[in-house]
Design a protein around this motif. Structure first.
Motif, PDB file in Angstrom:
ATOM      1  N   ARG A   1       1.339   6.606  -6.855  1.00  0.00           N
ATOM      2  CA  ARG A   1       0.525   7.535  -7.319  1.00  0.00           C
ATOM      3  C   ARG A   1       0.638   9.240  -7.330  1.00  0.00           C
ATOM      4  O   ARG A   1       0.398  10.071  -8.141  1.00  0.00           O
ATOM      5  CB  ARG A   1      -0.710   7.145  -6.677  1.00  0.00           C
ATOM      6  N   ASN A   2       1.666   9.339  -6.339  1.00  0.00           N
ATOM      7  CA  ASN A   2       2.419  10.656  -6.174  1.00  0.00           C
ATOM      8  C   ASN A   2       3.493  11.165  -7.154  1.00  0.00           C
ATOM      9  O   ASN A   2       3.931  12.019  -6.860  1.00  0.00           O
ATOM     10  CB  ASN A   2       2.693  10.799  -4.575  1.00  0.00           C
ATOM     11  N   GLY A   3       3.918  10.066  -7.824  1.00  0.00           N
ATOM     12  CA  GLY A   3       4.969  10.003  -8.604  1.00  0.00           C
ATOM     13  C   GLY A   3       6.287  10.153  -7.904  1.00  0.00           C
ATOM     14  O   GLY A   3       7.306  10.415  -8.547  1.00  0.00           O
ATOM     15  N   THR A   4       6.467   9.504  -6.816  1.00  0.00           N
ATOM     16  CA  THR A   4       7.669   9.388  -6.018  1.00  0.00           C
ATOM     17  C   THR A   4       8.371   7.809  -6.225  1.00  0.00           C
ATOM     18  O   THR A   4       7.541   6.953  -5.929  1.00  0.00           O
ATOM     19  CB  THR A   4       7.652   9.628  -4.585  1.00  0.00           C
TER      20      THR A   4
ATOM     21  N   ARG B   1       0.710  -1.166  -0.001  1.00  0.00           N
ATOM     22  CA  ARG B   1       0.021   0.089   0.124  1.00  0.00           C
ATOM     23  C   ARG B   1       0.859   1.443  -0.125  1.00  0.00           C
ATOM     24  O   ARG B   1       0.493   2.326  -0.785  1.00  0.00           O
ATOM     25  CB  ARG B   1      -0.931   0.168   1.419  1.00  0.00           C
ATOM     26  N   LYS B   2       1.997   1.244   0.662  1.00  0.00           N
ATOM     27  CA  LYS B   2       2.677   2.559   0.838  1.00  0.00           C
ATOM     28  C   LYS B   2       3.567   2.782  -0.453  1.00  0.00           C
ATOM     29  O   LYS B   2       3.694   3.692  -1.175  1.00  0.00           O
ATOM     30  CB  LYS B   2       4.141   2.138   1.877  1.00  0.00           C
ATOM     31  N   VAL B   3       3.851   1.378  -1.405  1.00  0.00           N
ATOM     32  CA  VAL B   3       4.266   1.759  -2.541  1.00  0.00           C
ATOM     33  C   VAL B   3       3.255   2.183  -3.489  1.00  0.00           C
ATOM     34  O   VAL B   3       3.496   2.995  -4.395  1.00  0.00           O
ATOM     35  CB  VAL B   3       5.026   0.177  -3.195  1.00  0.00           C
TER      36      VAL B   3
END
Length: 364
Positions: free
Chosen positions: A351-354, A344-346
């Motif tokens: 999604r945030n582009g990080t 979930r963290k990944v």
């Protein structure tokens, strides 16, 4: 990287579940669970129970480490039971036959015990490496054979000496004893507890600070990947089995060199099988194995107190059994939850582009 949930939560869940199930059993039998558990806890402060618990935990710790070394290579060395009994009788015979200076005598006996334990693990290791024979099958067979070997070696026409109605090896001279740590009326702690502490520290250093430890764990995780990286999985399998057998050879030494000084036909059995439970509970970590050994020893020593309140002492066995059954399930549940949290963290970072990297939360 191992998260705190993977390391600490599973054994805690397993112990809570075991206590809950035991409480149900106590209620069905008409006993008060709170009174039973309080009685067991109070027993720890009676007489020499605390020291006896530490002494028994020292034995269990050696057994747990022997099993844990095999687990690191995904090897189920169920033959620890046979390896320690074979090593104990050989070390007792050799120790009684020698006359050496105090410290040297002890070191020689310990070396003989470790070499004997490793020798008894050699055949399963060879069959595993050369023919792919399951170490579970071969070690179980050798566990059965060791009864005959011990009986033969301690017979009166071999190395046995009759003491009343009991037969044992000859007594090891005082120069081969490991002095205890006297604590007055509380009892005497086995001096071998210091050897256990050093061995535990060495085990941790070997796994976490050496190339050999890395290769050992890598081979256990994926033999094919380790081979592709230039690590011989067969060599590591052989080494792990022999190291496991060598540590197993030390299991009986606290009692042999710290209390009994002979090895008898009536010597306590089952330490090797207890080591499996202790290693599982401690998740193969030296500190975890130590805590598991202390818990197991406490349950063994405090169980006798239950008879004073008309509660079957088998309640402690129920607690131990449910811990073994639930600890594996608890680790798997927490591991999957930890891995799901990482995923979930990944997902959020993606999604945030990080850029993100996934760590295996369930790795051992």
């Amino acid at each position: 990287m191992i998260s705190w949930r993977t390391a600490l939560l599973p054994p805690a869940l397993a112990i809570v579940f075991a206590m809950a199930l035991s409480s149900v059993a106590l209620l069905i039998s008409g006993a008060d669970p709170l009174q039973a558990f309080a009685t067991m806890g109070a027993q720890l402060f009676e007489g020499t129970t605390a020291v006896d618990t530490v002494n028994l935990a020292t034995v269990y710790y050696f057994a747990g480490l022997a099993v844990a070394i095999g687990f690191q290579m995904n090897l189920f060395n169920i033959g620890v039971e046979g390896q320690y009994r074979f090593a104990a009788v050989i070390a007792a015979i050799v120790g009684a036959a020698m006359e050496l200076p105090p410290v040297l005598h002890v070191l020689v006996i310990l070396a003989v015990a470790m070499l004997s334990g490793a020798a008894y693990a050699l055949l399963p290791a060879i069959l595993k490496v050369t023919r792919g024979v399951s170490e579970v099958i071969t070690t179980i067979m050798l566990n059965s054979i060791v009864f005959g070997i011990v009986a033969y070696l301690i017979s009166d026409d071999q190395f046995g000496v009759l003491h009343g109605n009991n037969i044992s090896t000859a007594e090891i001279p005082e120069t081969g004893w490991i002095p205890g740590i006297p604590l007055g009326a509380a009892g005497t702690v086995f001096g071998a507890v210091l050897i256990a502490a050093v061995l535990g520290g060495g085990y941790w250093f070997l796994l976490n600070r050496t190339r050999f430890g890395f290769e050992l764990q890598a081979s256990g995780e994926s033999p094919s990947a380790a081979t592709a990286g230039g690590v011989s999985a067969k060599r590591m399998t052989m080494t792990a089995m022999l190291l496991s057998g060598a540590v197993a050879g030390l299991i009986a030494m606290p009692e042999l060199l710290g209390r009994d000084h002979v090895y008898a036909m009536t010597a306590t059995q089952g330490y090797g099988f207890t080591g499996i439970a202790v290693a599982l509970l401690g998740r193969n970590h030296p500190a975890g194995v130590a805590l598991g050994a202390l818990l197991w020893a406490f349950l063994d020593k405090s169980a006798v107190s239950l008879e004073s309140i008309q509660v079957p002492r088998e309640i402690a066995t129920i607690i131990q059994g449910t811990i073994v059954l639930s600890v594996v399930v608890a680790y798997e549940i927490v591991k999957r939850a930890d891995l799901a949290a990482e995923q979930r963290k990944v997902g959020r970072q993606t999604r945030n582009g990080t850029p993100a990297s996934v760590s295996q939360g369930g790795a051992v």
